[in-house]
Design a protein around this motif. Structure first.
Motif, PDB file in Angstrom:
ATOM      1  N   LEU A 158       1.005  -1.119  -0.186  1.00  0.00           N
ATOM      2  CA  LEU A 158      -0.358  -0.060   0.116  1.00  0.00           C
ATOM      3  C   LEU A 158       1.013   1.529  -0.194  1.00  0.00           C
ATOM      4  CD1 LEU A 158      -3.184   1.521   0.140  1.00  0.00           C
ATOM      5  CD2 LEU A 158      -2.940   0.714   2.290  1.00  0.00           C
ATOM      6  N   VAL A 159       0.427   2.197  -0.790  1.00  0.00           N
ATOM      7  CA  VAL A 159       1.282   3.121  -0.951  1.00  0.00           C
ATOM      8  C   VAL A 159       0.039   4.167  -0.687  1.00  0.00           C
ATOM      9  CG1 VAL A 159       3.466   4.316  -2.488  1.00  0.00           C
ATOM     10  CG2 VAL A 159       3.422   1.751  -2.571  1.00  0.00           C
ATOM     11  N   VAL A 160       0.564   5.124  -0.161  1.00  0.00           N
ATOM     12  CA  VAL A 160      -0.742   6.025   0.015  1.00  0.00           C
ATOM     13  C   VAL A 160       0.237   7.787  -0.474  1.00  0.00           C
ATOM     14  CG1 VAL A 160      -2.476   5.335   0.263  1.00  0.00           C
ATOM     15  CG2 VAL A 160      -0.808   6.061   2.030  1.00  0.00           C
ATOM     16  N   PRO A 161      -0.280   8.542  -0.264  1.00  0.00           N
ATOM     17  CA  PRO A 161       0.215  10.715  -0.068  1.00  0.00           C
ATOM     18  C   PRO A 161      -0.256  10.712   1.011  1.00  0.00           C
ATOM     19  CG  PRO A 161      -1.870  10.683  -2.000  1.00  0.00           C
ATOM     20  CD  PRO A 161      -1.671   9.351  -1.656  1.00  0.00           C
ATOM     21  N   VAL A 162       1.000  11.061   1.233  1.00  0.00           N
ATOM     22  CA  VAL A 162       0.325  11.928   2.884  1.00  0.00           C
ATOM     23  C   VAL A 162      -0.510  13.592   2.858  1.00  0.00           C
ATOM     24  CG1 VAL A 162       2.866  13.992   2.218  1.00  0.00           C
ATOM     25  CG2 VAL A 162       2.197  12.583   4.651  1.00  0.00           C
ATOM     26  N   ASN A 163      -0.651  13.993   3.742  1.00  0.00           N
ATOM     27  CA  ASN A 163      -1.750  14.443   4.080  1.00  0.00           C
ATOM     28  C   ASN A 163      -2.916  14.725   2.727  1.00  0.00           C
ATOM     29  OD1 ASN A 163      -0.083  16.371   6.220  1.00  0.00           O
ATOM     30  ND2 ASN A 163       1.009  16.956   4.188  1.00  0.00           N
TER      31      ASN A 163
ATOM     32  N   VAL B 140       3.547   8.526   1.298  1.00  0.00           N
ATOM     33  CA  VAL B 140       5.524   9.397   0.907  1.00  0.00           C
ATOM     34  C   VAL B 140       4.367  10.771   0.550  1.00  0.00           C
ATOM     35  CG1 VAL B 140       5.928   7.299  -0.068  1.00  0.00           C
ATOM     36  CG2 VAL B 140       4.655   8.419  -1.611  1.00  0.00           C
ATOM     37  N   SER B 141       5.359  11.571   0.085  1.00  0.00           N
ATOM     38  CA  SER B 141       4.796  13.106  -0.911  1.00  0.00           C
ATOM     39  C   SER B 141       4.258  12.728  -2.125  1.00  0.00           C
ATOM     40  CB  SER B 141       6.202  13.771  -0.788  1.00  0.00           C
ATOM     41  OG  SER B 141       6.985  12.872  -1.702  1.00  0.00           O
ATOM     42  N   GLU B 142       3.206  13.739  -1.826  1.00  0.00           N
ATOM     43  CA  GLU B 142       2.379  13.801  -2.987  1.00  0.00           C
ATOM     44  C   GLU B 142       3.152  13.363  -4.269  1.00  0.00           C
ATOM     45  OE1 GLU B 142      -1.163  13.996  -4.169  1.00  0.00           O
ATOM     46  OE2 GLU B 142      -0.683  15.321  -3.018  1.00  0.00           O
ATOM     47  N   GLN B 143       4.317  14.220  -4.946  1.00  0.00           N
ATOM     48  CA  GLN B 143       5.015  13.817  -6.051  1.00  0.00           C
ATOM     49  C   GLN B 143       5.299  12.496  -5.889  1.00  0.00           C
ATOM     50  OE1 GLN B 143       5.554  16.339  -3.894  1.00  0.00           O
ATOM     51  NE2 GLN B 143       6.612  17.522  -4.688  1.00  0.00           N
ATOM     52  N   GLU B 144       6.590  11.800  -4.966  1.00  0.00           N
ATOM     53  CA  GLU B 144       6.584  10.198  -5.093  1.00  0.00           C
ATOM     54  C   GLU B 144       5.392   9.733  -5.330  1.00  0.00           C
ATOM     55  OE1 GLU B 144       9.486   8.230  -2.105  1.00  0.00           O
ATOM     56  OE2 GLU B 144       9.140  10.909  -1.471  1.00  0.00           O
ATOM     57  N   PHE B 145       4.313   9.611  -4.811  1.00  0.00           N
ATOM     58  CA  PHE B 145       2.958   8.604  -4.999  1.00  0.00           C
ATOM     59  C   PHE B 145       2.787   8.948  -6.449  1.00  0.00           C
ATOM     60  CE2 PHE B 145      -1.396   8.457  -5.506  1.00  0.00           C
ATOM     61  CZ  PHE B 145      -1.013   7.067  -4.512  1.00  0.00           C
ATOM     62  N   THR B 146       2.970  10.145  -7.060  1.00  0.00           N
ATOM     63  CA  THR B 146       2.155  10.164  -8.830  1.00  0.00           C
ATOM     64  C   THR B 146       3.667   9.320  -9.415  1.00  0.00           C
ATOM     65  OG1 THR B 146       2.192  12.912  -7.990  1.00  0.00           O
ATOM     66  CG2 THR B 146       1.511  12.155 -10.230  1.00  0.00           C
ATOM     67  N   ALA B 147       5.288   9.582  -8.942  1.00  0.00           N
ATOM     68  CA  ALA B 147       5.949   9.274  -9.899  1.00  0.00           C
ATOM     69  C   ALA B 147       5.983   7.491  -9.726  1.00  0.00           C
ATOM     70  CB  ALA B 147       7.421   9.214  -9.476  1.00  0.00           C
ATOM     71  N   TRP B 148       5.447   6.685  -8.481  1.00  0.00           N
ATOM     72  CA  TRP B 148       4.974   5.961  -7.809  1.00  0.00           C
ATOM     73  C   TRP B 148       3.302   4.613  -8.776  1.00  0.00           C
ATOM     74  CZ3 TRP B 148       0.964   2.382  -6.181  1.00  0.00           C
ATOM     75  CH2 TRP B 148       1.512   1.196  -5.476  1.00  0.00           C
ATOM     76  N   LEU B 149       2.518   5.777  -8.822  1.00  0.00           N
ATOM     77  CA  LEU B 149       1.490   5.092  -9.918  1.00  0.00           C
ATOM     78  C   LEU B 149       1.989   5.522 -10.966  1.00  0.00           C
ATOM     79  CD1 LEU B 149      -1.571   7.209  -9.282  1.00  0.00           C
ATOM     80  CD2 LEU B 149      -1.564   4.602  -8.355  1.00  0.00           C
ATOM     81  N   HIS B 150       2.380   6.194 -11.752  1.00  0.00           N
ATOM     82  CA  HIS B 150       3.167   5.751 -12.792  1.00  0.00           C
ATOM     83  C   HIS B 150       4.253   4.879 -13.216  1.00  0.00           C
ATOM     84  CE1 HIS B 150       3.533   8.126 -17.017  1.00  0.00           C
ATOM     85  NE2 HIS B 150       5.395   7.922 -16.764  1.00  0.00           N
ATOM     86  N   GLN B 151       5.403   4.760 -12.439  1.00  0.00           N
ATOM     87  CA  GLN B 151       5.723   3.947 -12.787  1.00  0.00           C
ATOM     88  C   GLN B 151       5.071   2.448 -12.686  1.00  0.00           C
ATOM     89  OE1 GLN B 151       8.423   3.498  -9.924  1.00  0.00           O
ATOM     90  NE2 GLN B 151       9.592   1.591  -9.741  1.00  0.00           N
ATOM     91  N   GLN B 152       4.086   2.169 -11.569  1.00  0.00           N
ATOM     92  CA  GLN B 152       3.499   0.769 -11.014  1.00  0.00           C
ATOM     93  C   GLN B 152       2.890   0.737 -13.351  1.00  0.00           C
ATOM     94  OE1 GLN B 152       2.926  -1.062  -9.017  1.00  0.00           O
ATOM     95  NE2 GLN B 152       5.087  -0.049  -8.208  1.00  0.00           N
TER      96      GLN B 152
END
Ligand code: HEA
Ligand code: HEA
Ligand code: CUA
Ligand SMILES: [Cu+2]
Lengths: 622, 246, 210
Positions: free
Chosen positions: B151-156, B223-235
């Motif tokens: 489970l990877v989710v963005p913070v805040n 993770v931070s918002e940016q990291e999350f978007t990056a992760w999603l993209h990568q997935q």
């Protein structure tokens, strides 16, 4: 004197059990062949075995012989005393209708089950003492803790039966229970049932814990069937036993003993029995349905989705049926124990029980409100949100009548003349332990905090504290207290005190330890945990404390056996109690009361010169 | 020491002892029952109520145990041979200790409802993750169809888990997130929370579910918002490539 | 959890020498109370089944044969009347009437039982094609659970009445002392009463599911 083994009901019953088991299995296989199916299908075949085994035990032991004679119009006169030509101990292994014998049978069986259940706990506690799996496998862990739960709970139900059966007729001056044969039957069905429960382990056991939530419980090993039918048998015993107790209490009191003049323990038993008589049916039918779903595939609990519509059962149905029994059942565990506390305090404080009526009625209140709170075990289950709030309110309400008991006990102590022999120590220990157990209840009852704590070791700590405080400690107090009445001899006081002073601190460490690791994130039902949770030290303490408790219990067992031979003669009334059972000889004679008693005063008028509770028609003692 | 049971001095001494014991007990309880680090905004509500409960336990425990132990000392029989004082009860007292706990209970019910509404509130701008529990693994599905077993989710972020189970009942629990919810075959359940702490945690199944219930644990990364978007993209790329190569 | 044998207790209570100071009237009071406590207990058993029905079915129900339902229900109600006659006859020492009424009750009970087993359960498809199986879906499961548990009680009631009939033939009862018959009678009425709750729950309430 030598005894022919097969003259003992227990031995005959056991033979019957195993013969019946084989016959039942063969019967089902034969039936299956006749219906054109394959002979072997473990679920159905084992169920046939279990059911016939339990029935055969009861028939072979003779627990139903008198009833069968009645159907043919044959009279069955009551037999008193040990069976002819046999030593007196033999009657404890036989079908005996005397409530004192049955009470002892219940008690010894309860202690045996407690030792088995406790030993199982020690086994898996060793595994939990440090992180990583050592000598158990994931499967064996699941099976062992599940067995621990039900064996320990069975021991409580039998322990409650022991106290109620031995004490109630004595306390109300009745000759015996209302239905002595039913009483014996209700005891004896526990024996094949408990045996079945433990045999489960040889066919893979069951891995869901005592709560048996489906669909998991519909999938695991065939041990589940053993557990369902064993609990059905023990439940049947609860129902029949409580029916008997209610009838006895309502109709067999002597002249002058109004309900509010009964010894307070009888009130506790009355409240308990109302729960057992009714709620037990829910777990009975629930486990039957579960058994049928497994062996016949009747979908009560397993959902079957057909085009988005559920044509099958629902997992949550089981949780409702189960907890509708199992929550009230926790009050079955404690109400008799709280009754023992109320019974003993006045004797050792030499003071009347403070607020008799309030204590009596609070038992009823706890029992009745207890029927409305089952959903507090299901806050995370996914049932309707509004139900959470309703169950939170009703659950918190139980604190009120329970509090009445605590404060009334304090009122009983205040201004007394306190002495502290072993039974009193266990009574006071019970109060302190049950207090912490009870007070940890509202934390779980408030949904907000329960959503965090549910199914963590905080809950485990909560219920070990309530069970020990509400049952184990009072049960031990009762054993020490009535030991002289049962055997005529005094237990060893020094050993008794050692028992108490080892068990109590150890228990505190165990229970607080459990709560502590639970808050830190220790889940229930796991064989291994992450050291990063920082709970390894706490876990080690819990395990060590468990061993200390076991050791102290062994001291008691030794004490009970050795003092029966060498203990000092106790006399009729060593505690100077006013209760009727202490006014007759010790050990209590076959016919407890030579002649009917009459109640002429209040039960707990300690400190009131010249007051009398009962009058005996004949020449009384002292 | 006063010996009469109605002497006022008893109650003064007891009062002082109760207060002192409450403080000691409260500190002790909060000491041996530490809650893990908090990772969602809802946690502060849960933790506050938990601490409040601990203080309630401390007070009531002190009240009962101090009175009890004090009685042992003052009212022990010692050399006396007479019986205790003869009083059978006191209706005023009984009513008092029925009504006062009742009031406490009503207050806690009230707090309970309030806090429950706070922590279960479901704001409009939620990121919905679908969760499937099975023996013995987790599957998460994001709105764009990306699937993952951790489970990877963005913070805040306001999150909502829409959950179901494929075989038996499981339960969703991250201690740092406090809130817990079962996953039931045939039902959809959900849980809402708002992350406010980056880090790596563990999602633990909290309902006995068979052999590997113990091990039904999966990493959770906030993770931070940016990291999350990056992760999603990568997935998405990874999964896209997978399907393409089939 | 039926224990029909329990209610036999009183049948020979008069022979019970256990009670030093217990007379028939005391024993009767105990037996009656015991019986009623047993009924309270059983009410929870049937209540649990009803709860199951409403939990799983809600406001739907299976399509059952209304004709069969109506007939077996009437038969069962009729049997309550004949059992009443039997009980009253025993009270007046009219043993011939008792015998006829007891047999009428048993036969009507058997008709009810076979009606359920042959028709509703469709156990003998040669005679009647049933429309439900216990393992099909939630409808089959609950219908079989409820009718099965009730049929078990009907069957034990018939056995009980038969035992009492035999004992009566052996002159076991007198108009003053016939608790066994009374017990069998109220047990029978109780089992009928349960059906009065089960019948609408199975046949009438809710919309039929196709
Ligand atoms: C009567 C009730 C009772 C009793 C007495 C106990 C006693 C103990 N219990 Fe148990 N427990 C339960 C009822 C009880 N428990 C229930 C209902 C569950 C829930 C199960 C579930 O989730 O399904 C549970 C679960 C449970 C768990 C959680 C398991 C899990 O979720 O994974 C733990 C863990 O620490 C535990 C520990 C202990 C310990 C250390 C003792 C110790 O007190 C044991 C000490 C020993 C004795 C009191 C007996 C005396 C023993 C001897 C005299 C031994 C002599 C014999 C030889 C040397 C061979 N118990
Ligand atoms: C043996 C007996 C027993 C007893 C007596 C109790 C008593 C109570 N229990 Fe407990 N409970 C169990 C045994 C028991 N329980 C078991 C075995 C489980 C786990 C089952 C499982 O999952 O395996 C469980 C689980 C359990 C849960 C579910 C937890 C979870 O799984 O998430 C809850 C939630 O509400 C709960 C609440 C309570 C409450 C409110 C009481 C109350 O009755 C307590 C009342 C007493 C007091 C409060 C103390 C004295 C009162 C005062 C001094 C007056 C003033 C007090 C106030 C104003 C608060 N219990
Ligand atoms: Cu999944 Cu435990
Ligand atoms: Cu509960």
């Amino acid at each position: 004197m030598s005894v022919r083994l097969t003259s003992l009901a227990l031995v005959r019953g056991l033979i019957g059990y195993f013969v019946g088991f084989a016959a039942g299995m063969l019967l089902v296989m034969a039936a299956r062949l006749m219906l054109g199916m394959e002979a072997w299908e473990q679920e159905a075949v084992y169920v046939g075995g279990i059911v016939l085994a339990i029935l055969s035990f009861l028939l072979a032991s003779g627990a139903m012989t008198d009833w069968l004679k009645w159907t043919r119009g044959i009279a069955t006169p009551m037999r008193h005393g040990p069976p002819p030509g046999q030593p007196s101990w033999a009657r404890y292994f036989g079908i005996d209708y005397n409530h004192k014998v049955i009470g002892i049978q219940y008690g010894v069986t309860a202690l045996l089950l407690l030792m088995v259940g406790g030993t199982l706990a020690l086994i898996f506690r060793v595994e939990l003492a440090e992180p990583s799996l050592s000598f158990m496998s994931l499967d064996s862990y699941n099976v062992v803790f599940s067995l621990h739960g039900w064996v320990a709970l069975a021991s409580i139900l039998l322990g409650v039966g022991a106290m109620a059966n031995y004490l109630v007729p004595l306390m109300i001056g009745a000759e015996d229970m209302a239905f002595p044969r039913l009483n014996a039957f209700a005891y004896w069905i526990n024996v094949p049932a408990a045996l079945t429960l433990m045999l489960a382990i040889f066919v893979g056991g069951w891995d869901s814990g005592w709560t048996a939530y489906p669909p998991l419980s519909l999938r695991g090993a065939v041990g589940y069937q053993f557990m369902f039918w064993a609990i059905f048998g023990i439940g049947l015993s609860s129902i029949l036993g409580s029916l008997n107790l209610i009838a006895t209490i309502l109709l067999m009191r002597p002249k002058g003993m109004a309900l509010f003049r009964m010894p307070i323990f009888c009130w506790a038993v009355l409240a308990t029995s109302l729960i057992q008589l009714t709620a037990t049916q829910f777990i009975g039918i629930d486990f039957l349905m579960m058994s049928f779903e497994r062996s016949l595939g009747m979908p009560f609990f397993n959902p079957i989705m057909v085009e988005g519509v559920n044509m099958g059962g629902q997992p949550l149905l089981h949780q409702h049926l189960f907890w509708f029994y199992s929550h009230p059942a926790v009050y079955v565990f404690v109400l008799p124990g709280l009754g023992i506390i109320s019974e003993l305090l006045p004797v050792f404080a030499r003071k009347p029980l403070f607020g008799y009526r309030w204590i009596a009625l609070s038992s009823l209140a706890i029992a009745l409100v207890g029927f409305l709170v089952w959903g507090h075990h299901m806050f995370t289950s996914g049932y309707g949100e509004y139900l959470r709030v309703a169950f939170m309110i009703s659950t918190l309400l139980v604190a009120v009548p329970t509090g009445v008991k605590f404060f009334s006990w304090l009122g009983t102590l205040w201004g007394g003349r306190l002495t502290f022999p072993t039974p009193m120590l266990f009574t006071l220990g019970a109060i302190s332990v049950f207090l912490i157990g009870g007070l940890s209840g509202p934390v779980l009852a408030t949904v907000t905090t329960d959503l965090y704590l549910h199914d963590t070791y905080f809950v485990v700590g909560h219920f070990h504290a309530t069970i020990f405080g509400g049952f184990v400690f009072p049960f031990f107090a009762a054993i020490y207290y009535w030991y002289p009445k049962i055997t005529g001899r005094m237990y060893n006081e020094t050993l008794g005190k050692w028992h108490f002073w080892i068990m109590t601190p150890a228990f505190w460490v165990m229970s607080i330890g459990q709560m502590s690791v639970g808050v830190l994130g220790m889940r229930r039902h796991i064989a291994d945990y992450d050291p990063a949770l920082q709970i390894a030290t706490g876990q080690l303490w819990v395990t060590i404390a468990g061993f200390f408790i076991a050791f102290s219990v062994l001291l008691m067992i030794y004490n009970l056996f050795s003092s029966a031979e060498i203990g000092a003669l106790a006399g009729n009334n060593p505690w100077r109690s006013r209760s009727p059972e202490w006014q007759i000889p010790s050990p209590a004679p076959e016919h407890s009361y030579a002649s009917p008693i009459r109640v002429v005063g209040e039960p707990y008028d300690y400190g009131l010169a010249g007051s009398q509770y009962i009058a005996m028609a004949g020449a009384g003692d002292d | 020491m006063p010996k009469s049971s109605t002497d006022k001095r008893h109650f003064i001494i007891v009062g002082v002892l109760v207060v002192a014991t409450t403080v000691v007990m409260g500190l002790l309880l909060n000491g041996v029952l530490p809650l893990p680090e908090a990772g969602v905004t809802q946690a502060s509500t849960v933790d506050w109520l938990f601490r409040l409960h601990m203080w309630l336990i401390a007070i009531l425990f002190a009240l009962v145990v101090v009175l009890m132990v004090y009685s042992f000392y003052i009212f022990r029989r010692g050399k006396r041979t007479d019986d205790g004082e003869h009083f059978e009860g006191n209706t005023t007292l009984e009513i008092a200790w029925t009504v006062i706990p009742l009031v406490v209970v009503v207050i806690f019910t009230f707090i309970g409802i309030q806090t429950l509404n706070e922590i279960t509130a479901s704001p409009a701008d939620q990121l919905v993750v679908k969760v499937d529990g099975r023996q013995w693994s987790w599957l998460f599905e994001y709105p764009d169809g990306t699937q993952s077993d951790e489970l990877v989710v963005p913070v805040n972020t306001n999150l909502r888990m829409e959950m179901t189970a494929s075989d038996v009942i499981h339960s969703f629990w991250v201690p740092e997130w406090r809130i817990k919810q079962d996953l039931v075959p045939g039902l959809t359940t959900h849980v809402n929370f708002t992350t406010d702490l980056e880090g790596e945690f563990e999602l633990m199944c909290n309902q006995a579910c068979g052999r590997s219930h113990t091990d039904m644990v999966t990493p959770v990364r906030v993770v931070s918002e940016q990291e999350f978007t990056a992760w999603l993209h990568q997935q998405m790329v990874a999964q896209g490539r997978q399907t393409a190569s089939k | 959890m039926a224990v029909a044998t329990k209610s036999l207790h009183g049948a020979v209570a008069a022979h019970d020498d256990h009670a030093g100071h217990e007379d028939y009237a005391t024993r009767l009071r105990l037996n009656r109370l015991g019986m009623w406590l047993f009924f309270i207990s059983e009410a929870f058993l049937f209540g649990a089944l009803l709860a199951t029905r409403f939990y799983l079915w809600g406001d739907t129900r299976p399509e059952l044969d209304q004709m069969v339902g109506l007939i077996v229900t009437s038969v069962l109600l009729l049997s309550s009347a004949s059992m009443y006659v039997a009980d009253t006859a025993a009270e007046h020492g009219q043993w011939r009437v008792f015998s006829v009424a007891a047999w009428t009750t048993m036969i009507l009970g058997l008709v009810f039982f076979l009606g359920v087993v042959i028709f509703e359960w469709g156990l003998f498809p040669q005679i009647y094609e049933g429309h439900l199986t216990p393992w099909g879906d939630k409808y089959g499961a609950v219908v079989f659970a409820m009718t099965g548990m009730h049929a078990l009680h009907v069957l034990s009631g018939i056995v009980l009445i038969f035992i009492m009939w035999r004992l009566a033939r052996k002159k076991h009862f007198t108009p003053e002392k016939h608790w066994g018959i009374e017990a069998a009678a109220i047990y029978w009425h109780y089992v009928d009463l349960v059906w009065i709750f089960f019948y609408p729950a199975l046949y009438l309430i809710g919309t039929a599911h196709h």
